[in-house]
Scaffold this motif. Structure first.
Motif, PDB file in Angstrom:
ATOM      1  N   GLY A  37       0.796  -1.371   0.004  1.00  0.00           N
ATOM      2  CA  GLY A  37       0.099  -0.026   0.071  1.00  0.00           C
ATOM      3  C   GLY A  37       0.831   1.352  -0.011  1.00  0.00           C
ATOM      4  N   SER A  38       0.467   2.367  -0.300  1.00  0.00           N
ATOM      5  CA  SER A  38       1.073   3.667  -0.611  1.00  0.00           C
ATOM      6  C   SER A  38       1.568   4.088   0.732  1.00  0.00           C
ATOM      7  CB  SER A  38       0.136   4.672  -1.217  1.00  0.00           C
ATOM      8  OG  SER A  38      -1.020   4.923  -0.825  1.00  0.00           O
ATOM      9  N   THR A  39       0.805   3.752   1.702  1.00  0.00           N
ATOM     10  CA  THR A  39       1.242   4.531   2.923  1.00  0.00           C
ATOM     11  C   THR A  39       2.552   4.026   3.418  1.00  0.00           C
ATOM     12  OG1 THR A  39      -0.957   4.305   3.459  1.00  0.00           O
ATOM     13  CG2 THR A  39       0.244   5.002   5.511  1.00  0.00           C
ATOM     14  N   ASN A  65       4.148 -11.551   4.378  1.00  0.00           N
ATOM     15  CA  ASN A  65       3.357 -10.640   3.700  1.00  0.00           C
ATOM     16  C   ASN A  65       2.000 -11.022   4.187  1.00  0.00           C
ATOM     17  OD1 ASN A  65       5.586  -9.305   2.089  1.00  0.00           O
ATOM     18  ND2 ASN A  65       3.875  -7.893   1.708  1.00  0.00           N
ATOM     19  N   LEU A  66       1.140  -9.878   4.479  1.00  0.00           N
ATOM     20  CA  LEU A  66      -0.191 -10.046   4.777  1.00  0.00           C
ATOM     21  C   LEU A  66      -0.985 -10.592   3.873  1.00  0.00           C
ATOM     22  CD1 LEU A  66      -1.079  -6.674   6.207  1.00  0.00           C
ATOM     23  CD2 LEU A  66      -1.562  -8.699   7.410  1.00  0.00           C
ATOM     24  N   ASP A  67      -0.803 -10.252   2.711  1.00  0.00           N
ATOM     25  CA  ASP A  67      -1.978 -10.506   1.497  1.00  0.00           C
ATOM     26  C   ASP A  67      -1.535 -10.508   0.184  1.00  0.00           C
ATOM     27  OD1 ASP A  67      -1.554  -7.905   1.607  1.00  0.00           O
ATOM     28  OD2 ASP A  67      -3.641  -7.229   2.431  1.00  0.00           O
ATOM     29  N   GLY A 133      -1.135  -1.415   7.458  1.00  0.00           N
ATOM     30  CA  GLY A 133      -1.680   0.094   6.878  1.00  0.00           C
ATOM     31  C   GLY A 133      -3.265  -0.099   7.165  1.00  0.00           C
ATOM     32  N   ILE A 134      -4.022   0.698   6.804  1.00  0.00           N
ATOM     33  CA  ILE A 134      -5.454   0.535   7.081  1.00  0.00           C
ATOM     34  C   ILE A 134      -6.349   1.219   5.958  1.00  0.00           C
ATOM     35  CG2 ILE A 134      -5.505   2.965   8.133  1.00  0.00           C
ATOM     36  CD1 ILE A 134      -7.797   1.778  10.199  1.00  0.00           C
ATOM     37  N   GLY A 135      -7.446   0.278   5.586  1.00  0.00           N
ATOM     38  CA  GLY A 135      -8.251   0.847   4.257  1.00  0.00           C
ATOM     39  C   GLY A 135      -9.372   1.722   4.806  1.00  0.00           C
ATOM     40  N   GLY A 141      -5.068  -5.713   6.375  1.00  0.00           N
ATOM     41  CA  GLY A 141      -4.966  -6.831   5.391  1.00  0.00           C
ATOM     42  C   GLY A 141      -6.102  -6.700   4.520  1.00  0.00           C
ATOM     43  N   PHE A 142      -6.622  -7.738   4.355  1.00  0.00           N
ATOM     44  CA  PHE A 142      -8.178  -7.758   3.432  1.00  0.00           C
ATOM     45  C   PHE A 142      -9.000  -8.193   4.239  1.00  0.00           C
ATOM     46  CE2 PHE A 142      -5.728  -7.025  -0.856  1.00  0.00           C
ATOM     47  CZ  PHE A 142      -6.279  -5.868  -1.071  1.00  0.00           C
ATOM     48  N   ASN A 143      -8.945  -7.659   5.590  1.00  0.00           N
ATOM     49  CA  ASN A 143     -10.214  -8.218   6.649  1.00  0.00           C
ATOM     50  C   ASN A 143     -11.176  -7.550   6.383  1.00  0.00           C
ATOM     51  OD1 ASN A 143      -8.951 -10.801   7.986  1.00  0.00           O
ATOM     52  ND2 ASN A 143      -7.338  -9.454   7.881  1.00  0.00           N
ATOM     53  N   GLU A 161     -15.950  -1.013  -2.029  1.00  0.00           N
ATOM     54  CA  GLU A 161     -15.309   0.044  -1.870  1.00  0.00           C
ATOM     55  C   GLU A 161     -13.879  -0.116  -1.971  1.00  0.00           C
ATOM     56  OE1 GLU A 161     -15.721   1.017   2.521  1.00  0.00           O
ATOM     57  OE2 GLU A 161     -15.431   3.240   2.107  1.00  0.00           O
ATOM     58  N   THR A 162     -13.360  -1.212  -1.660  1.00  0.00           N
ATOM     59  CA  THR A 162     -12.022  -1.624  -1.630  1.00  0.00           C
ATOM     60  C   THR A 162     -11.674  -1.604  -3.037  1.00  0.00           C
ATOM     61  OG1 THR A 162     -11.930  -2.618   0.610  1.00  0.00           O
ATOM     62  CG2 THR A 162     -10.166  -3.282  -1.222  1.00  0.00           C
ATOM     63  N   ILE A 163     -12.554  -2.441  -3.857  1.00  0.00           N
ATOM     64  CA  ILE A 163     -12.139  -2.518  -5.452  1.00  0.00           C
ATOM     65  C   ILE A 163     -12.004  -1.424  -6.092  1.00  0.00           C
ATOM     66  CG2 ILE A 163     -13.062  -3.571  -7.349  1.00  0.00           C
ATOM     67  CD1 ILE A 163     -14.518  -5.796  -5.776  1.00  0.00           C
TER      68      ILE A 163
END
Ligand code: GLP
Length: 264
Positions: A37-39, A65-67, A133-135, A141-143, A161-163
């Motif tokens: 992720g960019s963060t 890695n997370l995902d 990071g956080i969505g 992750g992708f939880n 929203e994530t897509i």
């Protein structure tokens, strides 16, 4: 929880890199949990800068890695494999065999594959320091919302929203992944220490919910309130909706004065 407020993205990245570098120095065979992720980009760039100064050795470090997106090959520029190689692994002396990222091209028995990823983490001795990071919707992750707070590595369907958030990284017209393999909340909770980064106004609501809202599967980052050693590093914009900002600032000042391990 420790909440570190930083003026901007550059300061946030330096602070995160300092903590990761400290973890590698104090334990050269540390197991790191990594995020994309960019963060995280500024943090990786800063760790590489410290590495080039000659004070870090990654030869015994192991990473998980997370995902990873489902159906995206490791050489696809938007894959998390590609991200990690380009932005971190190629620039340090880590052994490729010690890096682990879920396989997005897996077909067939997903459950068995995800169980084997969990097994690899366990066999390595567990994750010492997990970066997150956080969505925008508060996922880690992708939880996505309604993920079990006891979940383990598994296949997840992404929210629209994530897509949409991910779409900007893909070429217009290109098929955007709708599923991912991600560590679960239970997997993340097993890490000994957690560092979570957030930058920018678009993350402000998710950050406020995660730190000051109720613990809920609707905002999976709120589950971090249950972990004994979590540090949030956030910049001013991402912190803009926190109610207790002044208090977090005072804790930071007092901690510096007392020269003690900050309170969690
Ligand atoms: C994705 C990743 C998360 C990451 C989030 C935020 O959803 N699975 O691990 O935290 O994006 O990404 P960014 O830092 O680009 O805002």
């Amino acid at each position: 929880m420790l909440v570190l407020l930083e003026p901007d993205f550059a300061a946030l990245s330096r602070q995160a890199a300092r903590i990761v570098a400290g973890a590698v120095r104090s334990n050269p065979s540390v197991n790191l949990g990594l995020a994309t992720g960019s963060t995280t980009l500024g943090m990786y760039a800063e760790i590489i800068r410290i590495y080039r100064e000659g004070s870090l050795d990654f030869s015994d470090v192991t990473t998980f890695n997370l995902d990873e997106y489902l159906g995206i090959a490791p050489d696809h520029p938007q894959s998390f494999h590609f991200f990690m190689r380009e932005n971190f692994f190629h620039h340090i002396n880590i052994q490729p065999a010690r890096t682990h990222i879920p396989d997005g091209m897996i077909t067939g028995d997903y459950e068995e594959y995800c169980a084997s990823y969990e097994q690899e983490i366990r066999e390595a001795g567990g994750i010492d320091l997990q970066i997150l990071g956080i969505g925008r919707n508060g996922h880690i992750g992708f939880n996505e919302p309604a993920s079990s707070l006891a979940s383990r590595t598994r296949l997840k369907v992404l929210t629209s929203e994530t897509i949409e958030d991910n779409r900007k990284a893909f070429i217009p017209g290109e098929k955007i992944p709708e599923c991912a393999i991600t560590m679960g909340i239970g997997t993340i909770q097993d890490a000994r220490r957690i560092l979570i980064l957030a930058s920018g106004e678009t993350k402000a609501e998710a950050v406020a919910q995660a730190i000051e809202g109720p613990i809920t599967a609707s905002v999976t980052a709120s589950s971090l309130q249950l972990h004994p050693d979590v540090t949030f590093i956030i910049d001013e914009q991402a912190a803009s909706r926190l109610k207790h900002k002044q208090y977090y600032r005072r804790v930071m000042e007092m901690t510096a004065l007392l020269d003690e391990k900050p309170q969690r």
